[in-house]
Design an enzyme around this catalytic site. Structure first.
Site, PDB file in Angstrom:
ATOM      1  N   GLY A 146     -23.427   1.963  -0.516  1.00  0.00           N
ATOM      2  CA  GLY A 146     -24.363   0.857  -0.383  1.00  0.00           C
ATOM      3  C   GLY A 146     -23.748  -0.240   0.470  1.00  0.00           C
ATOM      4  O   GLY A 146     -22.530  -0.307   0.646  1.00  0.00           O
ATOM      5  N   CYS A 147     -24.612  -1.104   0.985  1.00  0.00           N
ATOM      6  CA  CYS A 147     -24.110  -2.165   1.865  1.00  0.00           C
ATOM      7  C   CYS A 147     -23.207  -3.123   1.102  1.00  0.00           C
ATOM      8  O   CYS A 147     -22.128  -3.495   1.585  1.00  0.00           O
ATOM      9  CB  CYS A 147     -25.270  -2.897   2.536  1.00  0.00           C
ATOM     10  SG  CYS A 147     -26.472  -3.596   1.391  1.00  0.00           S
TER      11      CYS A 147
END
Lengths: 333, 333, 333, 333
Positions: A146-147
């Site tokens: 995920g970012c």
């Protein structure tokens, strides 16, 4: 000869950018772009700025699995089944969803849905090259992080490995593209503009992912993590406030980070507080560690582009490693 | 005793603002707020910034018609039927939709849909007080103008009345709130941010409305009108480029505007080019007329807030006129 | 062997971007970066996003003229003297200022200042490759066009050449980077944000440049041109409203543009209204011509990135032509 | 009869807004507006949006001290001398600078400059009405709090008073107006737009102010405080992460805040995460306290408008208290 790559889910923000990066990559060929919702449209009509003049097809594994690798950009839950089908046909996959990021299926099911393909979890490698490079070389299934975990883990890994984290607060700020292409009240211009709002308070799905990877580095903490929506399109900043374990030598902080990231092609140590504009449209993470004399804590700031290092360009970095290509190919700033 | 006002369609941007303006108006009472899509929600949850702590109800004319006036904020086509029912019960109405703006039902049907209540068109007064004040006093049905016609007509009326317009190009710029609350790709932050795009090129529905009113002032022109979407929330600027009729004395331009708007409480003549920020959250139109020596043309710039003078505060201005209240009541900057 | 290039004035927005483009160009070497105001600073500290890790020096022509070409990014008036010195030493120059754009020194002096080097005007070629390619090949002094003239001339050239322009209104919109790096009230975030304002009304310095080039194409018009400042950083849109000469066949408009720009590597004809986001960070001009049936006029919209095609990347395009390199080298999207 | 008020320093953002609020206040008269840098200009030309049509004068205490109160909006260091002169003439003052906020002159001199008027420190009351209302009633010198301390102290006061704060991290986000009207690289649109950056890391001047007031409430902590610049004009959010003292009953958190702020006219407890847009152009603080089960910490989010409750409208709230007027007069949303 260039490797042929399928991008499934190419009409979303991260899929479309992945298609663009693959198409311009010197050793990759964009074989197919598929979409669940926009079949028949030209990608260059949806995203003129990417200039990928290809028609979106419906995914047909009988036709589209003749590729050397695939990037799957579906939402969590929806991704796993397609990933499993691709793997069943021997196609190496980078999965942009959360479906294979968590090692513990029970944890996944607690935060997401019933796992659609738990048998593949063991095969998956967590695709943060700065932490898992050896396993990523030649991997066949990569769970792209995920970012927020990407930025947070790059910010905290050196402290975690050194056993210095007693407690940590992560205050994260992201541009609106992080919420995806779907039009909602949250992504409406009039709601996001001139605004800043916390969200996912106390229960954001990136929490278990952060804690899993920090634990793997030796830091068994429950991270405080709160993201905020900001009025900009691309970019993400995490501000990490670390209470150090006794004996934590804050004065050596800079050296700790310099050692940890020496030679890393996509990590920059900054001299001043990083801004998200500094890394826009790049695969770079820009990090500033600060030993705070007033409080004895360590502060670490890390800026990335949520769509690039936080998603699509990191997927290409992973693809390079999986396929035995130079890691930086197609990703030079 | 304060007049009781129903706001129907209060969950959209213009309806919600109308509800706020009515609630704080010294001589109006907000009797009911209704919504077609958000029944049961509190308006203060949808729009914390408006602080109207009222629950949205489903419109029920058997209960809600016991009011002194109504503001209807429905989309065109949907408004006319409700307006007709309110009028049948004797309720004076300000209609924010386009349904009663065009005098010619044929023109309406060419640009919109089959007219749902053509019999009411004759009753309706076009609600631009600076042009139609006498008819608005005591009117029972007021068609509130579109935001672009409001700014354009205020910019051009003095030239039109003087018979000076030979040809006119109107280049309009609007913030995203003009597109309404519905979440679409157009209103998605990531599409509108850092962007500017023309839209409705050659066929925007505000064209016949502008031409109708210019003709009524004596200027029989087919206006070139092109709106552009800009990355801001509220605000609208029209830049009008007028080719003057022979004999047009550009040197008297300023005097022409000063005469035309002397005493107008909501029109300001500026000394410098107006910015939309100058009129944000006000019922004001800020106008700069310029006689261009180089080309012999007249340029007129007019800035308004599209949600205020372009919609909801103008509706309250009309309501004041209809109900015999001082025109500026509740609208002081 | 790569050509060595000096960038003088590299601390401004356009100079810094030029330095970045030169440094990454496969056939150019960034020899020196100089600055009048920031000597001794690292360019990578001023602009982390450009990643040009070079120290800004004071220009010293005894040392810095050993180059194959120079890009001069000084303000008008200040540029000409340095350009003259470089030319005296035989260095080919692309000048980003206005100093050599106007063929008529009298016109220059009317709009700017006393010309510091009128003897060089005859040598200069106007650097819009789509109009002047043959003269640019091997040219020794190129006057890089202004951002507004670039967009406007690309929008209007096909109509001008065809003798179709009777009258034209150009309404232009630009991001704030067009005002340069100097901090002023105009470029203050709080003034530009949520705002849109016309400026330079009736007297913008790009007017004579536009009219000169349109006249060279056969259209002797006095263009109405009004720029507007918009709340975005990079990007420029011109909306051109053309009254056609009698016999103007609006129906053939699309074909006229397709013929005019067939094979042009940096001009795109769009199917829908172009947005400035479509061309961000590229050397592209994206154009939509529209024949308006309602008014008989032609509308042409053209979007560019004011810092790229409007300045620095166009300078590199010109440099490629001057040095005999492929025109698109280093400028691929 | 209305009280006559001098606003000194009315050409800056906070002074100009104070002038506007005073001018429209039902019981205050705007006697004079003065400026050190813009004498002779009309305030309505500098800030058309405020519509205060008054000429800025040079401050002349022989003429301008015939007032009932003054608001001084000078930078720190510069304010104290003028404040002292006004006090010497008996004029009650609200000082927007930091000069009289810190009780300990030594601490002031450590963070700012040599104190120009240390003898007045004892007279000053810290102007956060929610904490110091009794002392503010009838006070003659009020030190208006900084914007960050205002939001932070309102967020933390209930926990501090209850003795529950063991450790606290405050991550603050502010719009660009907080940096003032002076044009700098930091406030340049192109630097702030599409960006978010930490600043003042480890050494922001609001730290001692926060710690002083928390200590006065019983919480002797050294607060971690890091502000971030965000791409919006007005608005400020503080996100506070509190490690609770043993025995801290997080489950009662909501009740603690409801008790603390019952009857407070300008504090709202929210049900959802507050956004800065919710409080734009108001004197309100909107607060959400959250007991986090995962980590056992308390999170408190507080949104204010940095120019209003963070500066000018709070100054008017203080003026109301000083002059014996109803506290909310002139400040209704």
């Amino acid at each position: 000869m260039a490797s042929r790559v399928l991008v499934a889910g190419a009409s979303g923000y991260t899929g479309a950018l992945a298609a663009r990066l693959v198409e311009r990559h010197p050793e990759l060929d964009l074989a197919y772009v598929t979409s669940r919702s926009d079949v028949g449209l030209r990608l260059s009509d949806l995203y003129p700025r990417h200039r990928v003049d290809r028609v979106l097809e419906e995914l047909d594994l009988d036709r589209h699995a003749d590729v050397d690798a695939a990037i799957v950009a579906y939402p969590h839950g929806a991704a796993a089944e397609t990933v499993a089908q691709l793997r069943a046909r021997g196609v190496p996959v980078v999965d942009l969803s959360a479906d294979f990021r968590l090692r513990d299926v029970g944890v996944y099911e607690e935060w997401y849905v019933e796992h659609p393909a738990p048998e593949l979890v063991a095969e998956a490698v967590y695709g943060l090259p700065e932490l898992h490079r050896p396993e990523l070389e030649g991997a066949t299934l990569v769970a792209n992080p995920g970012c927020y975990p990407t930025a947070t883990l790059l910010a905290l890994a050196p402290l975690a490995r050194a056993g210095l984290i007693a407690d940590v607060v992560v205050d994260a700020k992201s541009g609106v593209s992080g919420a995806g292409r779907r039009a909602t009240q949250t992504t409406h211009f009039v709601e996001a503009d001139e605004n800043v709002t916390p969200y996912g308070v106390g229960r954001h799905r990136h929490m278990p992912e952060i804690d899993q990877e920090l634990a793997a580095l030796g830091a068994a903490v429950t991270t405080v993590f709160t993201p905020h929506l900001m009025p900009l399109d691309q970019g993400e900043l995490v501000s990490c406030y670390v209470t150090l374990r006794d004996g934590g030598a804050a004065s050596d902080l800079r050296a700790l980070y310099e050692d940890a990231y020496a030679g890393e092609p996509f990590v920059e140590l900054a001299d001043r507080p990083p801004g998200v504009r500094d890394v826009r449209d790049t695969n770079l993470a820009r990090i500033l560690p600060v030993a705070d004399e007033r409080t004895g804590k360590a502060f670490v700031f890390c800026a990335i582009d949520n769509l690039w290092k936080g998603a699509s360009s990191q997927a290409v970095q992973n693809l390079n490693l999986m396929l035995g290509l130079p890691e930086t190919l197609g990703l030079e700033a």
